[in-house]
Design a protein around this motif. Structure first.
Motif, PDB file in Angstrom:
ATOM      1  N   GLU A 231       0.818  -1.213   0.000  1.00  0.00           N
ATOM      2  CA  GLU A 231       0.000   0.000   0.000  1.00  0.00           C
ATOM      3  C   GLU A 231       0.850   1.261   0.000  1.00  0.00           C
ATOM      4  N   PHE A 232       1.898   1.291   0.835  1.00  0.00           N
ATOM      5  CA  PHE A 232       2.686   2.523   0.909  1.00  0.00           C
ATOM      6  C   PHE A 232       3.524   2.716  -0.354  1.00  0.00           C
ATOM      7  N   PHE A 233       4.203   1.657  -0.794  1.00  0.00           N
ATOM      8  CA  PHE A 233       5.052   1.788  -1.986  1.00  0.00           C
ATOM      9  C   PHE A 233       4.250   1.477  -3.249  1.00  0.00           C
ATOM     10  N   ASN A 234       3.171   2.198  -3.393  1.00  0.00           N
ATOM     11  CA  ASN A 234       2.301   2.080  -4.562  1.00  0.00           C
ATOM     12  C   ASN A 234       1.892   3.488  -4.965  1.00  0.00           C
ATOM     13  N   GLY A 235       2.338   3.916  -6.145  1.00  0.00           N
ATOM     14  CA  GLY A 235       2.082   5.282  -6.565  1.00  0.00           C
ATOM     15  C   GLY A 235       3.282   6.167  -6.309  1.00  0.00           C
ATOM     16  N   PRO A 236       3.100   7.500  -6.426  1.00  0.00           N
ATOM     17  CA  PRO A 236       4.230   8.430  -6.306  1.00  0.00           C
ATOM     18  C   PRO A 236       4.607   8.752  -4.857  1.00  0.00           C
ATOM     19  N   ILE A 237       5.918   8.835  -4.611  1.00  0.00           N
ATOM     20  CA  ILE A 237       6.468   9.134  -3.286  1.00  0.00           C
ATOM     21  C   ILE A 237       7.653  10.083  -3.471  1.00  0.00           C
ATOM     22  N   VAL A 238       7.800  11.041  -2.560  1.00  0.00           N
ATOM     23  CA  VAL A 238       8.983  11.910  -2.533  1.00  0.00           C
ATOM     24  C   VAL A 238       9.628  11.806  -1.163  1.00  0.00           C
ATOM     25  N   ALA A 239      10.965  11.690  -1.142  1.00  0.00           N
ATOM     26  CA  ALA A 239      11.689  11.562   0.121  1.00  0.00           C
ATOM     27  C   ALA A 239      12.873  12.518   0.149  1.00  0.00           C
ATOM     28  N   THR A 240      13.235  12.941   1.343  1.00  0.00           N
ATOM     29  CA  THR A 240      14.434  13.753   1.550  1.00  0.00           C
ATOM     30  C   THR A 240      15.247  13.104   2.662  1.00  0.00           C
ATOM     31  N   GLY A 241      16.579  13.175   2.549  1.00  0.00           N
ATOM     32  CA  GLY A 241      17.391  12.523   3.559  1.00  0.00           C
ATOM     33  C   GLY A 241      18.819  12.996   3.577  1.00  0.00           C
ATOM     34  N   MET A 242      19.621  12.318   4.402  1.00  0.00           N
ATOM     35  CA  MET A 242      21.040  12.641   4.513  1.00  0.00           C
ATOM     36  C   MET A 242      21.806  11.410   4.936  1.00  0.00           C
ATOM     37  N   PHE A 243      23.112  11.420   4.615  1.00  0.00           N
ATOM     38  CA  PHE A 243      24.022  10.386   5.072  1.00  0.00           C
ATOM     39  C   PHE A 243      25.014  11.014   6.032  1.00  0.00           C
ATOM     40  N   GLN A 244      25.133  10.411   7.234  1.00  0.00           N
ATOM     41  CA  GLN A 244      26.113  10.861   8.221  1.00  0.00           C
ATOM     42  C   GLN A 244      27.206   9.813   8.327  1.00  0.00           C
ATOM     43  N   ASN A 245      28.463  10.260   8.317  1.00  0.00           N
ATOM     44  CA  ASN A 245      29.556   9.298   8.441  1.00  0.00           C
ATOM     45  C   ASN A 245      29.648   8.794   9.876  1.00  0.00           C
ATOM     46  N   ARG A 246      30.610   7.917  10.128  1.00  0.00           N
ATOM     47  CA  ARG A 246      30.657   7.257  11.442  1.00  0.00           C
ATOM     48  C   ARG A 246      30.947   8.209  12.591  1.00  0.00           C
ATOM     49  N   SER A 247      31.438   9.414  12.296  1.00  0.00           N
ATOM     50  CA  SER A 247      31.629  10.404  13.357  1.00  0.00           C
ATOM     51  C   SER A 247      30.384  11.266  13.566  1.00  0.00           C
ATOM     52  N   GLY A 248      29.340  11.033  12.737  1.00  0.00           N
ATOM     53  CA  GLY A 248      28.095  11.772  12.877  1.00  0.00           C
ATOM     54  C   GLY A 248      27.977  12.996  11.995  1.00  0.00           C
ATOM     55  N   LYS A 249      29.004  13.276  11.196  1.00  0.00           N
ATOM     56  CA  LYS A 249      28.975  14.450  10.320  1.00  0.00           C
ATOM     57  C   LYS A 249      28.118  14.169   9.083  1.00  0.00           C
ATOM     58  N   ALA A 250      27.210  15.095   8.760  1.00  0.00           N
ATOM     59  CA  ALA A 250      26.394  14.976   7.555  1.00  0.00           C
ATOM     60  C   ALA A 250      27.264  15.306   6.351  1.00  0.00           C
ATOM     61  N   VAL A 251      27.522  14.304   5.510  1.00  0.00           N
ATOM     62  CA  VAL A 251      28.437  14.497   4.383  1.00  0.00           C
ATOM     63  C   VAL A 251      27.715  14.462   3.035  1.00  0.00           C
ATOM     64  N   ASN A 252      26.446  14.088   3.048  1.00  0.00           N
ATOM     65  CA  ASN A 252      25.696  14.063   1.798  1.00  0.00           C
ATOM     66  C   ASN A 252      24.215  14.195   2.111  1.00  0.00           C
ATOM     67  N   ARG A 253      23.521  14.972   1.278  1.00  0.00           N
ATOM     68  CA  ARG A 253      22.063  15.098   1.386  1.00  0.00           C
ATOM     69  C   ARG A 253      21.478  14.624   0.066  1.00  0.00           C
ATOM     70  N   PHE A 254      20.215  14.254   0.086  1.00  0.00           N
ATOM     71  CA  PHE A 254      19.630  13.780  -1.159  1.00  0.00           C
ATOM     72  C   PHE A 254      18.112  13.882  -1.154  1.00  0.00           C
ATOM     73  N   VAL A 255      17.580  13.901  -2.376  1.00  0.00           N
ATOM     74  CA  VAL A 255      16.139  13.851  -2.613  1.00  0.00           C
ATOM     75  C   VAL A 255      15.887  12.614  -3.473  1.00  0.00           C
ATOM     76  N   VAL A 256      14.834  11.862  -3.152  1.00  0.00           N
ATOM     77  CA  VAL A 256      14.488  10.680  -3.939  1.00  0.00           C
ATOM     78  C   VAL A 256      13.048  10.810  -4.420  1.00  0.00           C
ATOM     79  N   ARG A 257      12.860  10.662  -5.727  1.00  0.00           N
ATOM     80  CA  ARG A 257      11.522  10.592  -6.305  1.00  0.00           C
ATOM     81  C   ARG A 257      11.254   9.137  -6.666  1.00  0.00           C
ATOM     82  N   MET A 258      10.154   8.586  -6.166  1.00  0.00           N
ATOM     83  CA  MET A 258       9.880   7.164  -6.318  1.00  0.00           C
ATOM     84  C   MET A 258       8.507   6.929  -6.946  1.00  0.00           C
ATOM     85  N   MET A 259       8.427   5.813  -7.679  1.00  0.00           N
ATOM     86  CA  MET A 259       7.158   5.389  -8.256  1.00  0.00           C
ATOM     87  C   MET A 259       7.025   3.887  -8.076  1.00  0.00           C
ATOM     88  N   GLY A 260       5.977   3.471  -7.362  1.00  0.00           N
ATOM     89  CA  GLY A 260       5.749   2.058  -7.122  1.00  0.00           C
ATOM     90  C   GLY A 260       4.533   1.545  -7.873  1.00  0.00           C
TER      91      GLY A 260
END
Length: 197
Positions: free
Chosen positions: A38-67
């Motif tokens: 049900e959730f992964f059916n149709g259009p979805i937009v997500a925003t997020g980040m990756f933090q390295n092992r020291s906790g520093k945010a080193v990358n951000r991203f947007v994901v557009r999804m279609m299920g």
């Protein structure tokens, strides 16, 4: 005598903690129910980040999804826009092939420039969904074999928070935090999430 007591207490605490790992069934009586289909059916937009092992945010991203689903077989197309600390954008794609095994279990594979997954498996109970998989992750011109331990929590029927612990040969490499929003399934939203970069 005091030293012995401290050692015994320490061992007991460690044993208790090691037995307290959360499993999906711990959420069996919670709501809302997280349905993969049900959730992964149709259009979805997500925003997020990756933090390295020291906790520093080193990358951000947007994901557009279609299920999309046919019976218990689902396809989830992902379009990533990565944003580095200087604001430079890069792009990648990945397509998941999902199988709903039963009401709680599912499996999947994926391929694309965002990283290939040969085998993924997970379970969903109540508002929580957990799965794990190994991903061949491209970083520049190199590839890294990473393991993802991924927990998703449904906050509302159209909002999910995702926390993923990423390891490299058992070593903690970082953590991904992602907030996903399920959009109304309209022609305009479908076109938006599937648009070219």
């Amino acid at each position: 005598m005091k030293t012995t007591s401290k050692v015994v207490l320490g061992v007991a605490v460690l044993a208790a903690l090691s037995g307290c790992a959360t499993v999906p069934k711990d959420y069996a009586h919670t709501t809302p129910k997280f349905s993969l289909k049900e959730f992964f059916n149709g259009p979805i937009v997500a925003t997020g980040m990756f933090q390295n092992r020291s906790g520093k945010a080193v990358n951000r991203f947007v994901v557009r999804m279609m299920g999309t689903w046919e019976g218990n077989q689902g396809t989830l197309v992902e379009h990533f826009t990565y944003i580095d600390p200087d604001g430079k954008k890069t792009y990648a794609d990945r397509t998941w092939h999902l199988t709903q095994v039963n009401d709680h279990e599912f499996t999947g594979t994926a391929e694309g420039s965002a990283g290939d997954v040969k085998s993924a498996a997970g379970k969903a109970y109540g508002f929580a969904l957990h799965w794990s998989y190994d991903v061949k992750q491209p970083v520049g011109k190199s590839f890294y074999n990473l393991h993802a331990d991924d927990w998703m929590y449904m906050i509302e029927p159209d909002v999910v928070i995702d926390r993923t612990d990423v390891t490299w040969y058992g070593i903690h490499a970082g953590e991904i935090t992602l907030e996903m929003h399920k959009l109304p399934d309209t022609a305009a939203n479908r076109a938006m999430v599937m648009a070219a970069h």
